[in-house]
Design a protein around this motif. Structure first.
Motif, short mmCIF file in Angstrom:
data_model
loop_
_atom_site.label_atom_id
_atom_site.label_comp_id
_atom_site.label_asym_id
_atom_site.label_seq_id
_atom_site.Cartn_x
_atom_site.Cartn_y
_atom_site.Cartn_z
N ARG B 130 0.83 -1.20 0.00
CA ARG B 130 0.00 0.00 0.00
C ARG B 130 0.86 1.26 0.00
O ARG B 130 0.57 2.24 -0.68
CB ARG B 130 -0.90 0.01 1.23
CG ARG B 130 -2.04 -0.97 1.13
CD ARG B 130 -2.86 -0.87 2.37
NE ARG B 130 -4.07 -1.66 2.26
CZ ARG B 130 -5.08 -1.56 3.09
NH1 ARG B 130 -5.02 -0.70 4.08
NH2 ARG B 130 -6.15 -2.31 2.95
N PHE B 285 -12.10 13.89 7.73
CA PHE B 285 -12.27 12.89 6.67
C PHE B 285 -12.24 11.48 7.24
O PHE B 285 -11.63 11.23 8.28
CB PHE B 285 -11.15 13.01 5.64
CG PHE B 285 -11.27 14.22 4.77
CD1 PHE B 285 -12.34 14.35 3.91
CD2 PHE B 285 -10.34 15.22 4.82
CE1 PHE B 285 -12.46 15.47 3.11
CE2 PHE B 285 -10.45 16.34 4.02
CZ PHE B 285 -11.52 16.47 3.17
N ALA B 286 -12.89 10.59 6.49
CA ALA B 286 -12.74 9.17 6.77
C ALA B 286 -11.56 8.65 5.95
O ALA B 286 -11.19 9.26 4.96
CB ALA B 286 -14.00 8.42 6.39
N ARG B 287 -11.01 7.53 6.41
CA ARG B 287 -9.88 6.97 5.70
C ARG B 287 -10.33 6.48 4.32
O ARG B 287 -11.38 5.87 4.19
CB ARG B 287 -9.30 5.80 6.49
CG ARG B 287 -8.11 5.16 5.84
CD ARG B 287 -7.66 3.94 6.60
NE ARG B 287 -7.37 4.29 7.98
CZ ARG B 287 -7.93 3.71 9.02
NH1 ARG B 287 -8.81 2.77 8.84
NH2 ARG B 287 -7.62 4.07 10.22
N LEU B 288 -9.54 6.80 3.31
CA LEU B 288 -9.87 6.34 1.96
C LEU B 288 -9.31 4.94 1.76
O LEU B 288 -8.43 4.49 2.49
CB LEU B 288 -9.26 7.27 0.92
CG LEU B 288 -9.79 8.70 0.92
CD1 LEU B 288 -8.91 9.56 0.05
CD2 LEU B 288 -11.20 8.74 0.41
N LYS B 289 -9.84 4.27 0.76
CA LYS B 289 -9.24 3.00 0.37
C LYS B 289 -8.03 3.31 -0.49
O LYS B 289 -7.89 4.42 -1.03
CB LYS B 289 -10.24 2.17 -0.40
CG LYS B 289 -11.23 1.51 0.52
CD LYS B 289 -12.06 0.48 -0.20
CE LYS B 289 -13.30 1.07 -0.75
NZ LYS B 289 -14.23 0.09 -1.27
N VAL B 290 -7.15 2.33 -0.67
CA VAL B 290 -5.88 2.63 -1.33
C VAL B 290 -6.12 3.09 -2.77
O VAL B 290 -5.49 4.05 -3.25
CB VAL B 290 -4.90 1.44 -1.22
CG1 VAL B 290 -5.40 0.22 -1.93
CG2 VAL B 290 -3.54 1.83 -1.74
N GLN B 292 -8.80 4.62 -3.92
CA GLN B 292 -9.37 5.97 -3.89
C GLN B 292 -8.29 7.01 -3.58
O GLN B 292 -8.28 8.09 -4.17
CB GLN B 292 -10.47 6.04 -2.83
CG GLN B 292 -11.69 5.22 -3.18
CD GLN B 292 -12.60 5.05 -1.98
OE1 GLN B 292 -12.21 5.30 -0.84
NE2 GLN B 292 -13.82 4.62 -2.24
#
Lengths: 401, 316, 146, 110
Positions: B130, B285-290, B292
C-alpha cells in the motif's frame, strides 16, 4: 528419483491474512481466515467459539431468578432484550400477565436500549472507516442515553429491569420529564451525525461494499437491520408484538432500504434511531398508571411457573432474538436455547466479503453489527490434538505472582 | 563553518520541534472532537517511554534490516527537517539541497516500509504494497510542484535561493504568480498523503491492517519510527510555509538578529500550516481506500501541479 | 551515579504519563469492553492522561483484560501477554475477570485471571464505570512502573 | 466534507466536555440515587433468613457461624437482587463504585 518435475497445485499468489481473534477492529474475539489475492478477498473461513462461556448449560443449574441475571450477561449491549425474551417465555409458561404500566416500562427501556445500541454502532462504524471525529460525536451522544439508564435502573449497562410478572424500577414524573428532554437533545445530535454520514468520503467507503441482495438475504435467513437493508420488510415488533408493541403499533414503521450494501444498513439504523425516539415520546405520553410488579415476592412468582416449554421472540437491536425455555416446575430450568441475531447474520458474511477488498473487511464485518458474545454458543475442544485441553492446564501456574 | 554549526544545532531542534508539533496537532485534534485531549508535552513522554522499553524481535524477521531501518528513517527525516532550519539560520545553502530534502523524506518512508515488511508479518506485507502505491501517488505531484519555484528563481534548486527570491520580490510565491499559486495548492494537497495522516494513512490503517508496517515494532524502534513520521510532517509543513508563504514584511527586517529571528518566526507560524494540512484533514475525513487515495493523488494535486508547470513554462 | 538515577526517574515518569492500552476480550459480555471505549470518548477522555488504545500488543504497556478466561482464549491470553515488551502491566476489568462470577461452575471457563498471569489491579463492577476503569489503569501503572 | 468541517470547528470553539475523575479519597463523584454500587450490610437488622443466598446469581454470599451472611465483593455482580429480596432491608447497594484493589483479600462485607 525419476527425474520428472512435479507441479505443485498451490497458488502462491494467495496470501492468508488472519483477521482475529485479537484484532483492533474487533472488540470481541472471532477468527476470520481471509484468503487474499493482491487486495482482493477470494475466500473467507470463519471460526467462532472464543467467547463461549457455557451459559445455556450453566442456566440449567440455576433457579429462574438467578438465570434471569445470567442471561442478562449473555450480552452487555442488548442485555434488556435477553431478559425480556426470557421473561416473556416464562410468563407464557406460567400464564402471568404483567400490568399495563410494567409492559410500557419494559418497552421504554427496550427502545432506549435500541437507541444506545444504534448510536454505539454508528460510532463503531465510523471508527472502522477511520473517522475518529464521528466516533467521538456518536459516543458523546450515547452518554446521554446511558445517563437515563443510570437514573432509571441504577447501572449503565446491565439494567436488571425485568422480573417475572413485571419490572423492578418505576418512573416518576420528574424522570418522565427528564427522558423527554433528553430525547429532544439526542434527536438533535443524531440529526447532525446523520448529516455527517451523508458526507461524500463516508459514502465512498460504505456504498457498494458488502453487497447482499434480497434473494440471498432471504435464503440465508438474515434478520434485523441486515435483512431490512436488503429490502426484506421484517420486524418482530410488528409481526409478533410482545410487551406493549401491540398497543404502540401505529407509532412506528419498519425502515427498509433496497440497496443491500453497508451504506443501506447504516441508513436503516440511522432512521431507526428517529423512529425509536418517536416511539419513546409516544410511550411517555401514553404511560398508564398502576403497579409495576405483582405484590408477591420473587420467590413465590418463581415457584408459580409450572413445568412447560415456550418459545419467545423479540426484536433486539441487531434483529430477531429467539429463546426456547423448558422449565421443570420447581423453580428451575430443564433446557435453555438461545438463538441470537448475529448467529443468523454471520453466515451472510462470507457472501458479503468475497470479491471485496482487504480494506473493506472491517467495514463489512461491522456492518452486520456482530455481537459475538451472543453468538458463541459452542466450543470445540479436540483433546487428541491437545489444542486447549490438559497440557494448558498445567501451564496455568507458570507465572510467578 | 558557521553553516555546519547551524546544522549541528538544528538537529536536536528538529527533534524537539517535531515532537512539539505532534503535541500541538494532537491537542487540536482532540479539541475538534470535543475532548480536552492530551497535554502538549505528551509526545515527549511517549518518546521517552518507548526508548526505555524492551525491544522485541520477531523470530521470522531479518534482524539487521528490522533493527536498522527505523534508525535510518528517523535520521533522514530529522535531517530533512534540520536542513531548512539550518539554512534559514545561517543564511546560506548548497545547490540542490531542496532535492536532497525531498529525497530524504522519501528515503525515510521507504526505510520504515522495508523494515516493516522484513518482520515477516502479513500485515507488514500489505502495508508495504500500500505504501508503494501511495509513494507513486504523491511523489510525482510533490516534485512537480517544486519546478515552477525553480523556474521563477533563476533555475535554482537551492532552498535558500528560493526563499531569498521571495524577499527580492517583496511578496511570497503563493501570491506572486498564478503558476506558483497552483504549485502551492498542489504541494499543500500532497502534504496529508506524504505525512501519512488519516485520509491517506492506508499503509498503517489501524482497524484494517493493525498499524501495517509498524505492527511488529515495539520499544525504541517504534519510538524512532514514530519520530520519523513526526519529523516528516514537521519538515513538510515547514517547507510549505517557507517555500510558498515566506512573506518578507513579516519575516525579514530583523536585521539585528539576522536569520535566527526569521527562522524563529517561521517556526512560530508553522503550526498554523500544519493545522491546515495535517490536523484538519485527519479530523474531518474518513480513511480512503488505497485505490481511492491513489486516484485522489493523481487527480487533484497532479492536475494542479501539471497546470502550474505549464503556466510557469509559459511565463505566468 | 546521579545521572543514572535521573535517567531512571525520567523513564518511570514517562511510563506513568503515557500508558498505552491494549484491550483483550477473553469472553466478556461486551459491557466492560464498551465501557473501556466509553472511557476514551469525549466525556471521560482518558487521553488527557496519555492513554491511547493501540492495535498491536507490541506497542502496548498495559493490557486491559475483560471477561472470565474461556478455554479457547486461555492460550491467547498467555500469548498476548508474552508479546508485550517489558515493562508491562495488567488490569483485570470487571467482576468476571477478577473472580469468574457469575460464570463460576461452567466447564469452559478457565479463569479467574489471577491463576494464569499476574494482575496488577482489579477493577470491580459489572461493568465498572469509566471513572473506575481510569482509576484502575492509573493505579496499576503507578504500582508497577514507579 | 463541509458538514464535518463545520461540526469540527464548532467543537473546537466550544468548551470540551469535562467530568471529574481520579478524585481524592473521600471526594465522591456524584451518582444517581438508584446507583447500584458496593453493598452495605446492617448486621443488626439481619434475621438470617438466607433468602439472599437463594437468589444471588453469582454465589457471592455465604453464611457465617453466627447465622449471618457475608458478601464477597469480588464475586458481586451488583444486580441488587439481595437488596430487593431482604425482608428487613438489611442489605443495600451503596454509591461506592471506584472499586480498584491490588489483592483479593479484604474485599468482604460482613
Amino acid at each position: 528419483m525419476t527425474g520428472e518435475t512435479r507441479e505443485l497445485e498451490y497458488d502462491y499468489s494467495r496470501l492468508v491474512v488472519p483477521f482475529g481473534p485479537v484484532h483492533p477492529a474487533l472488540k470481541e474475539p472471532v477468527h476470520f481466515k481471509v484468503f487474499v489475492k493482491k487486495e482482493e478477498v477470494v475466500d473467507v473461513g470463519l471460526r467462532l467459539g472464543h467467547v463461549h462461556r457455557g451459559i445455556e448449560a450453566l442456566a440449567e443449574t440455576r433457579n429462574l431468578v438467578q438465570a434471569m441475571y445470567l442471561v442478562e450477561r449473555v450480552c452487555g449491549i442488548c442485555s434488556h432484550s435477553h431478559t425480556t425474551c426470557f421473561v416473556g417465555a416464562l410468563e407464557e409458561i406460567g400464564r402471568i400477565q404483567p400490568s399495563e404500566r410494567a409492559l410500557y416500562l419494559r418497552t421504554l427501556v427496550f427502545e432506549l436500549e435500541r437507541l444506545h445500541s444504534h448510536l454505539l454502532w454508528l460510532g463503531i462504524m465510523a471508527y472502522e472507516i477511520g473517522f475518529d471525529t464521528l466516533f467521538m460525536f456518536a459516543f458523546n451522544t450515547r452518554e446521554a442515553v446511558l445517563d437515563l439508564f443510570e437514573e432509571i435502573t441504577g447501572n449503565r449497562v446491565h439494567h436488571s429491569m425485568n422480573v417475572i410478572g413485571g419490572v423492578r424500577w418505576d418512573l416518576d414524573g420528574r424522570m418522565v420529564e427528564k427522558v423527554g428532554r433528553s430525547m429532544s437533545k439526542v434527536r438533535e445530535a443524531a440529526q447532525r451525525i446523520r448529516e455527517i454520514f451523508q458526507d461524500k468520503t463516508v459514502e465512498e467507503r460504505l456504498s457498494g461494499v458488502g453487497l447482499l441482495d434480497r434473494g440471498a438475504a432471504q435464503e440465508l435467513c438474515t434478520v434485523g437491520p441486515t435483512a431490512r437493508g436488503s429490502g426484506l420488510k421484517t420486524d418482530v415488533r410488528k409481526e409478533d408484538p410482545y410487551a406493549a408493541y401491540g398497543a404502540l403499533e401505529g407509532s412506528f414503521s419498519i425502515v427498509t432500504r433496497t440497496e443491500g450494501d453497508a451504506y443501506a444498513r447504516t441508513e436503516v439504523r440511522i432512521f431507526e434511531i428517529f423512529e425509536t425516539i418517536n416511539m419513546i415520546n409516544e410511550i411517555l405520553a401514553r404511560l398508564p398508571g398502576g403497579s409495576i410488579r405483582p405484590g408477591e415476592t420473587i420467590i413465590r412468582s418463581m415457584n408459580r411457573v409450572p413445568q412447560g416449554e415456550a418459545v419467545s421472540r423479540v426484536e433486539a437491536p441487531r434483529g430477531e432474538l429467539l429463546y426456547y425455555v423448558r422449565t421443570d416446575g420447581k423453580g428451575g430450568l430443564r433446557r435453555l436455547k438461545v438463538r441470537t441475531p448475529t448467529l443468523a447474520n454471520i453466515v451472510g458474511l462470507r457472501q458479503m466479503l468475497i470479491g471485496g477488498e482487504v480494506a473493506d473487511i472491517p467495514v463489512v464485518v461491522a456492518s452486520i453489527d456482530p455481537c459475538l458474545s451472543c453468538t458463541n454458543r459452542i466450543t470445540v475442544i479436540d483433546l487428541d490434538k491437545g489444542g486447549a485441553g490438559e497440557p494448558l492446564r498445567r501451564r496455568r501456574r507458570k507465572w510467578p505472582h | 563553518m558557521a553553516a555546519l554549526a547551524a546544522l549541528l544545532a538544528s538537529l536536536p531542534a528538529a527533534v524537539f520541534l517535531s515532537l512539539l508539533f505532534e503535541g500541538i496537532d494532537r491537542k487540536l485534534h482532540a479539541r475538534m472532537q470535543g475532548r480536552i485531549g492530551p497535554p502538549v508535552t505528551q509526545p515527549f513522554y511517549d518518546f521517552a517511554k518507548l526508548l526505555n522499553k524492551e525491544s522485541v524481535f520477531p523470530s521470522s524477521s531479518s534482524k539487521a534490516i528490522f533493527a536498522s531501518a527505523p534508525v535510518i528513517a528517523a535520521a533522514s527525516s530529522i535531517l530533512a527537517g534540520a536542513i531548512p532550519l539550518a539554512s534559514l539560520v545561517a543564511g546560506t545553502s548548497v545547490v540542490g539541497d531542496l532535492i536532497l530534502i525531498l529525497y530524504l523524506l522519501t528515503m525515510s518512508s521507504i526505510m520504515v516500509m522495508i523494515g516493516g515488511s522484513s518482520s515477516g508479518n502479513p500485515y507488514g506485507a500489505i502495508g508495504f504494497s500500500r505504501k508503494m502505491v501511495m509513494l507513486i501517488g504523491y511523489e510525482v505531484p510533490l516534485l512537480a510542484s517544486i519546478l515552477p519555484l525553480s523556474l521563477k528563481s533563476q533555475h535554482s534548486f537551492s532552498y535558500h535561493g528560493i526563499v531569498q527570491s521571495q524577499v527580492g520580490m517583496g511578496t511570497c510565491f503563493a501570491f506572486a504568480y498564478p503558476s506558483s499559486a497552483f504549485a502551492a495548492a498542489a504541494f499543500l494537497a500532497c502534504i496529508p498523503a506524504a505525512a501519512g495522516v488519516v485520509p491517506f494513512d492506508v499503509p498503517e490503517a489501524k482497524t484494517e491492517i493493525v498499524h501495517g508496517y509498524l505492527v511488529e515494532y515495539g520499544g525504541p524502534h517504534l519510538a524512532l519510527a514514530r519520530l520519523a513520521k513526526d519529523a516528516a510532517s514537521f519538515a513538510l509543513s515547514f517547507l510549505a510555509l517557507t517555500l510558498f508563504f515566506y512573506h518578507p514584511p513579516l519575516f525579514e527586517g530583523h536585521a539585528s538578529l539576522g536569520g535566527l529571528a526569521s527562522a524563529i518566526l517561521c517556526v512560530a507560524f508553522a503550526p498554523a500550516m500544519m493545522f491546515l494540512t495535517v490536523t484538519v484533514p485527519r479530523t474531518v475525513f474518513a480513511r480512503l481506500k488505497v485505490g481511492q487515495a491513489f486516484k485522489f493523488c493523481w487527480s487533484l494535486p497532479l492536475t494542479l501541479s501539471a497546470l502550474s508547470v505549464v503556466l510557469s513554462a509559459a511565463g505566468f | 551515579m546521579r545521572q543514572e538515577g535521573s535517567a531512571v526517574r525520567i523513564g518511570a515518569r514517562s511510563r506513568i504519563k503515557s500508558p498505552w492500552l491494549f484491550h483483550l476480550n477473553t469472553g466478556s459480555c461486551n459491557g466492560c469492553d464498551i465501557e473501556i471505549v466509553a472511557s476514551l470518548a469525549p466525556r471521560y477522555d482518558a487521553e488527557r492522561l496519555g492513554c491511547v488504545l493501540v492495535g498491536s500488543p507490541r506497542h502496548a504497556d498495559v493490557i486491559l483484560v475483560t471477561g472470565p478466561v474461556t478455554r479457547q482464549m486461555l492460550p491467547r491470553v498467555i500469548r498476548v501477554y508474552e508479546q508485550l515488551p517489558e515493562p508491562k502491566s495488567l488490569v483485570a476489568v470487571g467482576t468476571c475477570a477478577a473472580s469468574g462470577a457469575p460464570f463460576i461452575g461452567s466447564g469452559v471457563i478457565e479463569g479467574p485471571l489471577d491463576g494464569i498471569i499476574p494482575v496488577d489491579a482489579y477493577v470491580l463492577g459489572c461493568p465498572p464505570r469509566p471513572e473506575a476503569i481510569v482509576r484502575g489503569i492509573v493505579t496499576a501503572v503507578r504500582r508497577r512502573f514507579s | 466534507m463541509g458538514r464535518g468541517l463545520r461540526a469540527a470547528f464548532r467543537a473546537l470553539l466550544r468548551k470540551p466536555v469535562r467530568v471529574r475523575y481520579l478524585t481524592e479519597a473521600g471526594e465522591m463523584v456524584p451518582v444517581p440515587e438508584r446507583y447500584r454500587g458496593k453493598i452495605t450490610y446492617d448486621k443488626g437488622a439481619c434475621i438470617g433468613c438466607l433468602l439472599c443466598i437463594r437468589t444471588c446469581p453469582s454465589g457471592a454470599i455465604s453464611t457465617t457461624e453466627e447465622k449471618k451472611v457475608e458478601f464477597s465483593v469480588f464475586k458481586c455482580t451488583f444486580c441488587g437482587q439481595c437488596a430487593e429480596i431482604c425482608p428487613k432491608k438489611a442489605v443495600k447497594l451503596g454509591s461506592d463504585f471506584e472499586l480498584v484493589v491490588y489483592e483479593k483479600e479484604g474485599m468482604v462485607v460482613r
